[in-house]
Scaffold this motif. Structure first.
Motif, mmCIF file in Angstrom:
data_model
loop_
_atom_site.group_PDB
_atom_site.id
_atom_site.type_symbol
_atom_site.label_atom_id
_atom_site.label_comp_id
_atom_site.label_asym_id
_atom_site.label_seq_id
_atom_site.Cartn_x
_atom_site.Cartn_y
_atom_site.Cartn_z
ATOM 1 N N GLY A 191 61.598 63.939 -10.561
ATOM 2 C CA GLY A 191 60.579 64.577 -9.726
ATOM 3 C C GLY A 191 59.273 63.807 -9.729
ATOM 4 O O GLY A 191 58.634 63.616 -8.681
ATOM 5 N N TYR A 192 58.851 63.343 -10.906
ATOM 6 C CA TYR A 192 57.628 62.547 -10.990
ATOM 7 C C TYR A 192 57.770 61.238 -10.207
ATOM 8 O O TYR A 192 56.819 60.767 -9.574
ATOM 9 N N PHE A 193 58.953 60.638 -10.256
ATOM 10 C CA PHE A 193 59.182 59.407 -9.495
ATOM 11 C C PHE A 193 59.026 59.663 -8.000
ATOM 12 O O PHE A 193 58.380 58.885 -7.284
ATOM 13 N N LEU A 194 59.588 60.758 -7.533
ATOM 14 C CA LEU A 194 59.521 61.056 -6.105
ATOM 15 C C LEU A 194 58.087 61.317 -5.641
ATOM 16 O O LEU A 194 57.694 60.861 -4.558
ATOM 17 N N ILE A 195 57.285 62.040 -6.449
ATOM 18 C CA ILE A 195 55.918 62.304 -5.987
ATOM 19 C C ILE A 195 55.068 61.031 -6.030
ATOM 20 O O ILE A 195 54.064 60.924 -5.307
ATOM 21 N N ALA A 196 55.479 60.039 -6.835
ATOM 22 C CA ALA A 196 54.763 58.762 -6.833
ATOM 23 C C ALA A 196 54.967 57.996 -5.524
ATOM 24 O O ALA A 196 54.179 57.108 -5.195
ATOM 25 N N LEU A 197 56.013 58.350 -4.777
ATOM 26 C CA LEU A 197 56.304 57.679 -3.503
ATOM 27 C C LEU A 197 55.581 58.326 -2.327
ATOM 28 O O LEU A 197 55.523 57.740 -1.243
ATOM 29 N N LEU A 198 55.021 59.516 -2.533
ATOM 30 C CA LEU A 198 54.511 60.315 -1.420
ATOM 31 C C LEU A 198 53.141 59.837 -0.944
ATOM 32 O O LEU A 198 52.459 59.086 -1.645
ATOM 33 N N PRO A 199 52.720 60.270 0.256
ATOM 34 C CA PRO A 199 51.424 59.849 0.793
ATOM 35 C C PRO A 199 50.269 60.189 -0.141
ATOM 36 O O PRO A 199 50.218 61.275 -0.730
ATOM 37 N N ILE A 200 49.347 59.266 -0.272
ATOM 38 C CA ILE A 200 48.179 59.441 -1.140
ATOM 39 C C ILE A 200 47.083 60.128 -0.345
ATOM 40 O O ILE A 200 46.659 59.640 0.703
ATOM 41 N N THR A 201 46.617 61.277 -0.837
ATOM 42 C CA THR A 201 45.633 62.061 -0.081
ATOM 43 C C THR A 201 44.442 62.511 -0.919
ATOM 44 O O THR A 201 43.604 63.266 -0.418
ATOM 45 N N ASP A 202 44.324 62.087 -2.185
ATOM 46 C CA ASP A 202 43.230 62.584 -3.018
ATOM 47 C C ASP A 202 41.914 61.898 -2.654
ATOM 48 O O ASP A 202 41.891 60.735 -2.222
ATOM 49 N N PRO A 203 40.773 62.578 -2.826
ATOM 50 C CA PRO A 203 39.465 62.051 -2.396
ATOM 51 C C PRO A 203 39.068 60.730 -3.064
ATOM 52 O O PRO A 203 38.523 59.846 -2.394
ATOM 53 N N ASP A 204 39.304 60.580 -4.365
ATOM 54 C CA ASP A 204 38.886 59.353 -5.037
ATOM 55 C C ASP A 204 39.633 58.132 -4.504
ATOM 56 O O ASP A 204 39.053 57.057 -4.350
ATOM 57 N N HIS A 231 39.362 53.811 -4.527
ATOM 58 C CA HIS A 231 40.521 53.178 -5.163
ATOM 59 C C HIS A 231 41.343 52.355 -4.171
ATOM 60 O O HIS A 231 41.848 51.283 -4.522
ATOM 61 N N LEU A 232 41.500 52.839 -2.949
ATOM 62 C CA LEU A 232 42.211 52.090 -1.910
ATOM 63 C C LEU A 232 41.270 51.382 -0.946
ATOM 64 O O LEU A 232 41.574 50.290 -0.455
ATOM 65 N N THR A 233 40.119 51.988 -0.689
ATOM 66 C CA THR A 233 39.215 51.438 0.322
ATOM 67 C C THR A 233 38.589 50.134 -0.125
ATOM 68 O O THR A 233 38.527 49.164 0.646
ATOM 69 N N THR A 250 27.785 56.933 7.038
ATOM 70 C CA THR A 250 28.594 58.152 7.046
ATOM 71 C C THR A 250 28.416 58.979 5.779
ATOM 72 O O THR A 250 28.283 58.439 4.682
ATOM 73 N N SER A 251 28.447 60.290 5.962
ATOM 74 C CA SER A 251 28.257 61.208 4.840
ATOM 75 C C SER A 251 29.568 61.620 4.189
ATOM 76 O O SER A 251 29.566 62.255 3.147
ATOM 77 N N HIS A 252 30.707 61.293 4.808
ATOM 78 C CA HIS A 252 31.993 61.715 4.258
ATOM 79 C C HIS A 252 32.654 60.579 3.501
ATOM 80 O O HIS A 252 32.733 59.456 3.970
ATOM 81 N N ARG A 253 33.191 60.877 2.315
ATOM 82 C CA ARG A 253 33.633 59.839 1.387
ATOM 83 C C ARG A 253 35.038 59.298 1.634
ATOM 84 O O ARG A 253 35.460 58.368 0.946
ATOM 85 N N SER A 254 35.808 59.836 2.581
ATOM 86 C CA SER A 254 37.152 59.301 2.853
ATOM 87 C C SER A 254 37.043 58.059 3.742
ATOM 88 O O SER A 254 37.557 58.012 4.863
ATOM 89 N N PHE A 255 36.390 57.044 3.198
ATOM 90 C CA PHE A 255 36.057 55.849 3.973
ATOM 91 C C PHE A 255 37.287 55.079 4.443
ATOM 92 O O PHE A 255 37.207 54.307 5.395
ATOM 93 N N LEU A 256 38.414 55.257 3.775
ATOM 94 C CA LEU A 256 39.617 54.515 4.140
ATOM 95 C C LEU A 256 40.018 54.758 5.590
ATOM 96 O O LEU A 256 40.612 53.888 6.233
ATOM 97 N N PHE A 257 39.677 55.931 6.132
ATOM 98 C CA PHE A 257 40.107 56.290 7.471
ATOM 99 C C PHE A 257 39.183 55.754 8.566
ATOM 100 O O PHE A 257 39.482 55.917 9.745
ATOM 101 N N SER A 258 38.089 55.138 8.194
ATOM 102 C CA SER A 258 37.159 54.617 9.201
ATOM 103 C C SER A 258 37.664 53.285 9.737
ATOM 104 O O SER A 258 37.879 52.335 8.981
ATOM 105 N N GLU A 259 37.842 53.213 11.035
ATOM 106 C CA GLU A 259 38.233 51.950 11.666
ATOM 107 C C GLU A 259 37.015 51.057 11.937
ATOM 108 O O GLU A 259 37.176 49.895 12.290
#
Length: 615
Positions: free
Chosen positions: A116-129, A134-136, A511-520
């Protein structure tokens, strides 16, 4: 964007990279310098794996800091690593037989929870940090060809060797590398425990299994395995150093081997600090007890010299970078994860404050309480009750050194750490493993009761894992599904989707929102407003912003015109309002009741912006 690749390809590329690390560690573990470790409590290949991955991370990190990021050369390095992974690879059967000990005595529950832990490691990353830095930062580092730390983007200053490793993976779009590596670290902890032995005599297997289940029941691991945050890998790194310090070093008689083991401990501990600043605490405690063992063998000065060498190689480069680019205050730089001259104090206070739990009443370590009372919404922030297994049939003499180490951590963390359960995983991990010395199922009613409770807890964790997998699994099947999952569960995705469509192509957004990864569009973080307490500091950041010439200002409805919106009286014309384009979207199903908010895009008027400065 990095998300414009099929998620299954990213998973495949990530697994190929990890397979290369694994096979390389197998080769290294057979060298004359490390092959003697196979006779000890910790398997040599596990040690070699963490040595190799940390070595890659530190070398890449230090190179990126001073010489930039070259995507072409990174791809060549990855191809070589992947090819190494196909050189005499182990079969899955061999790995399970030699290292995981899945046999008739091993509980099936343990296996399916690991799966189960292996499978959730494959899932889409959606956490704020992860969506913040971490990705941006790795993504922008590849685009800008340098390690993209920015003065006004405070969280970028928290980046370290973990983000360098993510850059490595992103060069071939393997953005799942970090989260899968989180799972590998958790799996390594379990493998290490299942293979633990004491002076060539194996511990009781039933006790090992119960300890493993207790550890897998830590709710925080549900969160950490599901993110790009490199915290769990550093926990695994320090755990290997801990085992070497408490289970191996005290029993070795040969001074040459003692020196080699200490070199490994020292390297791993210093490396962990470069993934996350908070690991200075646990790494320092592990090193302290390693020094005590060296002192007993009259090798202390040799050990201190070795540590000095590793400090210079591993820690000093980032300290020099901060001195050169961020702040000339050497002392502050060393004791702070972020080093900006005008906002460090308030930023660090915010980090220490965490979710606002009462610092000196640490019930929030074990049960999901926050400052407002009981809340299942914070359940993935706690350590849980299963780690208290060490209190069963408690025998102080057998694990007194581990008790002292955990107590030192606990006292220092209560005063100086973040009041959040996740911060305290390591000392309870040490104590839980220490109980292997005296846990015994024979004629022990308390043990049997605890076993039943942990089994029930494990089933609950299994259902939590299953719910997560069922909810998020469609997101790895196609790019379209991935983006649908992000729209449902990733905070800020819809806001940036709306903004990307309404902003001109040449825009630079503040921008005031921290999910910078989504900014094109190129962006500047407006989050400095949260940590600046003086007009001098405000003037400093306004000057920084003006130099970078932003064209538009993006708000979500929560941040728009609130008391911390320090630029609300000196922005330009309102361009567009997006009705109900923003809604906070936590992944925890107990936190879903959030109302919708509008989005706002303003033009930036640099002349008005300058008027925000005051003498």
């Amino acid at each position: 964007m990095i998300l414009n690749i099929h998620p299954l390809l990213s998973i495949l590329f990530s697994l190929l990279i990890i397979n290369g690390f694994y096979n390389l560690s197998k080769i290294i573990s057979k060298t004359k310098y490390l092959n003697f470790l196979e006779n000890y409590a910790v398997r040599g290949r596990l040690i070699s794996f963490f040595l190799i991955v940390n070595f890659f991370s530190i070398i890449l990190y230090n190179f990126f800091l001073f010489f930039g990021v070259n995507e072409f050369y990174l791809k060549i390095l990855i191809i070589l690593l992947i090819l190494i992974g196909f050189y005499k690879p182990d079969s899955i059967k061999e790995i399970f037989k030699k290292y995981i000990l899945i046999n008739s005595k091993t509980k099936f529950l343990l296996f399916i929870i690991i799966l189960g832990y292996f499978l959730i490691a494959l899932l889409p990353i959606t956490d704020p940090d992860s969506l913040d830095y971490h990705l941006t930062l790795p993504y922008l580092s590849l685009i800008n060809e340098n390690f993209f730390i920015q003065k006004e983007w405070f969280t970028s200053q928290l980046s370290g060797a973990g983000e360098a490793l993510i850059i490595f993976g992103l060069s071939i779009k393997a953005y799942k590398l970090s989260s899968i590596l989180q799972f590998i670290a958790l799996l390594s902890i379990i493998i290490a425990i299942l293979n633990l032995k004491n002076e060539k005599k194996y511990f009781n297997l039933d006790s090992k299994i119960l300890i493993c289940l207790a550890i897998l029941c830590i709710p925080s691991f549900l969160f950490l395995t599901f993110t790009a945050k490199p915290q769990l890998f550093s926990i695994g790194t320090n755990f290997i150093a801990f085992l070497l310090t408490f289970f191996v070093l005290p029993f070795e008689k040969n001074n040459k081997k003692i020196t080699t083991i200490f070199c490994i401990i020292s390297f791993l501990c210093f490396s962990a600090t470069q993934f996350k600043f908070s690991f200075f605490l646990s790494s320092g405690i592990i090193l302290l007890f390693a020094y005590i063992e060296l002192f007993k063998r009259k090798l202390l000065f040799k050990g201190l010299f070795i540590s000095l060498i590793f400090f210079i190689i591993i820690v000093f480069p980032r300290e020099y970078y901060d001195f050169k680019h961020l702040s000339h205050d050497v002392i502050k730089n060393f004791f702070s994860p972020a080093t900006d001259d005008y906002a460090t104090e308030f930023f660090i206070t915010s980090l220490k404050h965490g979710t606002g739990n009462p610092r000196y009443l640490p019930y929030w370590i074990f049960v999901p309480f926050n400052q407002y009372g009981f809340s299942l919404g914070v359940i993935t922030e706690i350590v849980g009750l299963s780690v208290l297994i060490f209190l069963i049939n408690f025998k102080f003499k057998l694990i007194k050194k581990i008790i002292f180490a955990a107590l030192i951590f606990f006292i220092l963390a209560i005063f100086f750490g973040q009041p959040m359960g996740r911060f305290f995983i390591e000392p309870f991990l040490w104590l839980t493993v220490g109980s292997i010395f005296y846990l015994n199922s024979k004629n022990n009613l308390l043990f049997l009761i605890c076993k039943k409770l942990i089994t029930i807890n494990s089933i609950v964790i299994f259902f939590a894992l299953s719910f997560t997998v069922i909810t998020f699994l469609p997101g790895i099947l196609s790019i379209k599904n991935y983006k649908n999952i992000l729209s449902k569960y990733a905070d800020g995705y819809d806001l940036y989707e709306w903004a990307n469509k309404n902003l001109p192509n040449n825009s630079i957004i503040l921008t005031s929102h921290r999910s910078f990864l989504f900014s094109e569009k190129p962006f500047l973080s407006y989050n400095f407003r949260l940590y600046v307490a003086t007009q001098e500091g405000l003037n400093h950041y306004i000057d920084l912003i003006i130099k970078k010439n932003p064209t538009h200002l993006l708000y979500n409805g929560i941040d728009h015109n609130n008391t911390l919106d320090i630029l609300k009286n000196c922005r330009g014309k309102l361009v567009v309002i997006g009705k109900n384009v923003y809604k906070r979207k936590p992944r925890n199903p107990f936190n879903l009741n959030q109302k919708k908010h509008d989005g706002y895009i303003y033009k930036v008027d640099l002349n008005k912006l300058k008027k925000c400065k005051k003498i």
